[in-house]
Enzyme design. Structure first.
Site, mmCIF file in Angstrom:
data_model
loop_
_atom_site.group_PDB
_atom_site.id
_atom_site.type_symbol
_atom_site.label_atom_id
_atom_site.label_comp_id
_atom_site.label_asym_id
_atom_site.label_seq_id
_atom_site.Cartn_x
_atom_site.Cartn_y
_atom_site.Cartn_z
ATOM 1 N N GLU A 129 -10.214 5.837 1.917
ATOM 2 C CA GLU A 129 -11.437 5.979 1.115
ATOM 3 C C GLU A 129 -12.628 5.170 1.624
ATOM 4 O OE1 GLU A 129 -8.568 4.368 0.107
ATOM 5 O OE2 GLU A 129 -9.028 2.598 -1.092
ATOM 6 N N ASN A 130 -12.745 4.889 2.930
ATOM 7 C CA ASN A 130 -13.881 4.133 3.456
ATOM 8 C C ASN A 130 -15.188 4.611 2.814
ATOM 9 O OD1 ASN A 130 -11.973 3.230 5.547
ATOM 10 N ND2 ASN A 130 -12.255 5.307 6.320
ATOM 11 N N GLU A 182 -9.340 10.282 -2.770
ATOM 12 C CA GLU A 182 -10.230 9.432 -1.958
ATOM 13 C C GLU A 182 -11.632 9.403 -2.566
ATOM 14 O OE1 GLU A 182 -8.451 7.720 -0.137
ATOM 15 O OE2 GLU A 182 -6.723 9.061 -0.038
ATOM 16 N N GLU A 224 -4.873 1.731 -6.786
ATOM 17 C CA GLU A 224 -4.035 2.879 -6.418
ATOM 18 C C GLU A 224 -3.386 3.546 -7.631
ATOM 19 O OE1 GLU A 224 -4.491 4.257 -3.837
ATOM 20 O OE2 GLU A 224 -5.193 2.738 -2.427
#
Ligand code: TRP
Ligand code: ZN
Length: 864
Positions: free
Chosen positions: A265-266, A299, A321
């Protein structure tokens, strides 16, 4: 010689960072011999912390220069740390390092893949790029400039917005990106490659336009529209369900074929395993399409739950998460089929998380310690973590949960926080006391709940007495377990007013239902309201009634699973004792009724209901696992159903035939699922006609779902010769050898086969051109899938083979090797002879000189 004992990190030892980094300016000069990374960090002492030297993290960096305020500064350097002392309160630190992405086989940090350079920084990959305080509670504003050859790397990407670009001498070019949001280093990303792009836009609820882009290997654009649609649907859904809007001007997804996990997930620049982007109906199955929807959503949802509010430390991983899995589950349920989504979640939890929680790697959703954080990206942190979030919603209701989410963002936007902070926001918004509930965050193990029902005709009361135990927990204190229940009359009617959520808070506790005229059938743990094992001494008649009449589809399915589990486990014991299993007509009749009522109940539900519990799930219920007897028993029940219901399966197979060209709708997917269940049952008959049926489906299918279902069914055929099996496998490979993700399916069809020669096949495939041990997807498709093949892996030769593979991989890619080593987790549940061989294999791995920390942790815990 033994490897040095690696350090264990403990949650209780957390201390705030001694320094903060306000801004980070990075310059990547990408050249064929290596990449030079220049970093300019605006740093200051953390006023909240006593003065200490600055200790930066690094790994495999070649330091070229270090300056403080442009002056050389005394430093002490080890391979993993750079220490600077006597620093001013605020200063500019500049470092220049060389890294070698071409030699980076771990796929952590910056690495090369076919189409260019990619990065993966979670959890601790950023330190493989530059010296840094590589911890999630250090949040900074970043710019990144990339320089590279223009022809080979025409696409230069980083987080945030493009601010400038230009050409350089020597056929090179550069691009600068600026990310306006503060973020921890693990969300940093750059990409330099030759990639095609699919562009679209999304207009947010408040009317801002977000530019969307999906970058893929050249030639694959026609496999991107599904992921793009999934992204747009996720963005809309998060606005509607949680009031969360996209904060970015640019949202990019880059697909890469070499990737350790599913996706990352940048901030504004997600990097995905191709497996969760690429799809077209002839190469991807219905399950692939659905997985892509969920991973793209996952994401994207991280942008709020993970990025805007992040984790204080890696022990809090489930904060982002568990919550984000819960969110992607809810999205998937809304988008597809809520009933079967829940069933599949629980099936997955029982196949992977329950065994994990009963095995040597058991840990709470928030672990108290770890050796290697990468070993804790587990189904416990993810899937059990999501169940814990779901319980919070069950306890305070959907509206309460939404209010809690609003409060969470109101309090913590832009911060790095803990699981307590999340639960405190939920408590504040709802008034609910979560003190006891926090035990779910701190204790490992699956709680067992035993329930007794007592009907008192005189007082017209029905009393449910629940007792909870968790042998894996550190003490006997009870936790709060929400148990959704309803009572049914023996004609199948739900008794009105009996739908309740019991809050089990004591070790043993009774709940009384009044005005009950006759002994009811209790339906317990509806919708799987808590991740526990629940025992109630049901009669087969009661379960048959629930299977037919329970209005909660999950518990209707569950009743069928209970019936089947008892039959298979009894049959396993019988087979182990040299007897033949007996199957009651009532079970066959119940299955027949499911087939007859598929139109009303939904094909997708019936497909799930006719799928027997898996071997790894059943094995958990056995004291000593006899994988051969279990395998024989489960297959014998499948064959018995096939024999008794041959006509029903055959006619439904015909009735469910596609009426037109493939469409990916969930209704159509449900039809295909049930039709392929029918086909697989028919293949249990071992008849030429059924093989021909599968073969002709294989040949005529216009979509991968049906083609692959036929191939998988044929791959199981265990006749001396089955020409259709060999032809189908050969044709499939010949046709799809250039589609990497389809080749993965071909490998998995063979490594998960029931055939006794599967190990030999898998060994042979390791030298086939289709296999590549350097590619994680290939390792998972062939080797990890084999490690999950209960009856074929758990043999002396299976153990030795996987141990060898782990050792071949541990140095090159510790994360992937460690995941493969987890195949051994349940070795102590098997018989003494198997245990002896497993121990030899595990010790062989453990004693390997220079064993990676990742693998060492898993293997020593398994042996310990
Ligand atoms: N944060 C990622 C996710 O769940 C997980 C992930 C992707 C990851 N790549 C990784 C974790 C590499 C550890 C190592 O969406
Ligand atoms: Zn995630």
């Amino acid at each position: 010689m033994k490897t040095d004992t690696p350090q264990t990190v403990h949650l209780k030892d957390y201390t705030a960072p001694a320094y903060l980094i306000d801004t980070v300016d990075l310059d990547f000069n990408i050249e064929s011999g290596g990449t030079t990374v220049s970093a300019t960090l605006a740093m200051r002492r953390n006023p909240a912390v006593q003065a200490r030297p600055l200790v930066l993290d690094g790994e495999e960096l070649e330091t070229l220069s270090v300056t403080v305020n442009r002056k050389n500064w005394p430093k002490s350097e080890t391979p993993s740390s750079l220490t600077l002392s006597d620093l001013p309160d605020a200063f500019t630190l500049e470092t220049v390092v060389r890294i070698d992405p071409d030699k980076n086989t771990r796929l952590s940090g910056m690495y090369r893949s076919a189409d260019g350079y990619f990065t993966q920084c979670e959890a601790q990959g950023f330190r493989r790029i530059t010296w840094f305080l590589d911890r999630p509670d250090v949040m900074s504003t970043y710019t990144a400039t990339l320089h590279a050859d223009k022809t080979t790397y025409p696409v230069l990407l980083a987080n945030g917005n493009p601010v400038a670009a230009g050409d350089e001498p020597g056929g090179r070019h550069w691009a600068k990106w600026a990310d306006p949001f503060k973020k921890p280093a693990y969300l940093f990303a750059v990409v330099a490659g030759k990639l095609d792009v699919l562009r679209d836009t999304f207009r947010t609820a408040s009317g801002r336009d977000v530019q969307l882009a999906i970058y893929v290997e050249p030639g694959k654009l026609d496999q991107c529209p599904h992921a793009m649609a999934a992204l747009q649907k996720s963005m809309k859904w998060d606005e509607e369900r949680f009031g969360l809007e996209c904060d970015l001007d640019h949202y990019m997804i880059v697909a890469v074929g070499d990737f350790n996990m599913g996706a990352m997930e940048n901030k504004g620049l997600n990097i995905f395993n191709t497996k969760y982007v690429l799809a077209r109906s002839d190469v991807a199955t219905d399950v692939d399409f659905e997985n892509i929807d969920r991973v793209v959503a996952h994401e994207y949802f991280h942008n709020w739950t993970g990025n805007r509010v992040t984790c204080r430390d890696w022990f809090q991983l489930s904060l982002k998460e568990g919550l984000t899995v819960f969110r992607d589950q809810e999205f998937g349920a809304d988008l597809h089929n809520r009933q079967t989504a829940r069933i599949r979640e629980v099936r997955g939890l029982r196949a992977a998380q329950f065994p994990e929680d009963a095995g040597p790697m058991a840990h709470p959703i928030r672990p108290a310690s770890f050796v290697e954080i990468n070993n804790f990206y587990t189904s416990t942190v993810y899937e059990k973590g999501a169940e814990v979030i779901r319980m919070i919603q069950t306890l305070i209701g959907r509206d309460g949960f939404r209010a809690g989410m609003d409060e969470y963002f109101r309090r913590h936007d832009g911060q790095a926080v803990t699981c307590e902070d999340f639960v405190a926001a939920m408590a504040a918004a709802s008034g609910f006391d979560f003190t006891q509930f926090m035990r779910w965050y701190n204790q490992p193990g699956t709680p067992h709940v035993t329930v007794d029902g007592f009907f008192d005709a005189e007082s017209k009361t029905y009393t449910l007495t629940c007792t909870q135990t968790n042998p894996r927990a550190s003490d006997d204190a009870p936790t709060l377990i929400p148990i959704r229940v309803a009572l049914f009359a023996d004609n199948g009617d739900l008794l009105s007013g009996t739908e309740r959520t019991l809050h089990l808070t004591a070790t043993t506790q009774s709940f009384v239902f009044n005005d009950i005229a006759a002994e009811p059938v209790p339906s317990l743990l509806r919708d799987f309201s808590a991740p526990v094992v629940l025992d109630f001494d049901y009669t087969p008649e009661q379960l048959t009634l629930l299977l037919a009449h329970e209005s909660d589809p999950f518990n209707a399915w569950e009743a069928g699973q209970r019936l089947a589990s008892t039959l298979i486990l009894d049959a396993t014991a019988a087979i182990a004792a040299g007897q033949s299993p007996v199957w009651p007509d009532s079970f066959v009749n119940a299955a027949r009724r499911l087939l007859q009522t598929q139109a009303e109940r939904g094909a997708a539900f019936v497909a799930e209901a006719l799928t027997l519990p898996g071997e790894s799930t059943l094995a958990e219920a056995m004291a000593i696992v006899d994988p051969d007897a279990l395998h024989a028993a489960r297959n014998a029940l499948r064959r018995h159903l096939a024999e008794q219901l041959e006509n029903e399966f055959a006619s439904l197979y015909v009735a469910l035939a596609p009426t037109g060209a493939y469409t990916p709708s969930s209704a159509e997917a449900g039809r295909r699922a049930l039709r392929n269940v029918c086909l697989a049952y028919l293949l249990e008959l071992d008849t030429e006609a059924s093989r021909q049926l599968a073969f002709s489906q294989f040949n005529s299918a216009d979509n991968m779902t049906d083609q692959f279902a036929a191939l998988s069914a044929l791959a199981n055929v265990n006749a001396e010769t089955c020409p259709q099996r060999e032809t189908a496998l050969a044709d499939f490979y010949a046709r799809w050898q250039h589609e990497a993700l389809v080749v993965d399916k071909w490998l998995t069809a063979q490594s998960t086969s029931r055939r006794p020669d599967t190990l030999a096949t898998v060994k042979a495939l390791t030298t086939h051109p289709a296999f590549d041990i350097t590619n994680p997807n290939k390792v998972y498709a062939l080797l990890r899938a084999f490690g999950a093949n209960l009856v074929r892996f758990h043999t002396a030769e299976g153990y030795a083979f996987i141990a060898d593979c782990v050792l071949q991989l541990h140095d090159r890619n510790p994360q992937v090797a460690s995941r493969l080593a987890r195949s051994f987790d349940r070795w102590k549940k098997f018989d003494a002879d198997r245990q002896r061989h497993a121990r030899i294999a595990l010790e062989h791995i453990r004693d390997h000189v220079g064993l990676s920390r990742d693998v060492l942790e898993v293997v020593s815990k398994a042996l310990g």
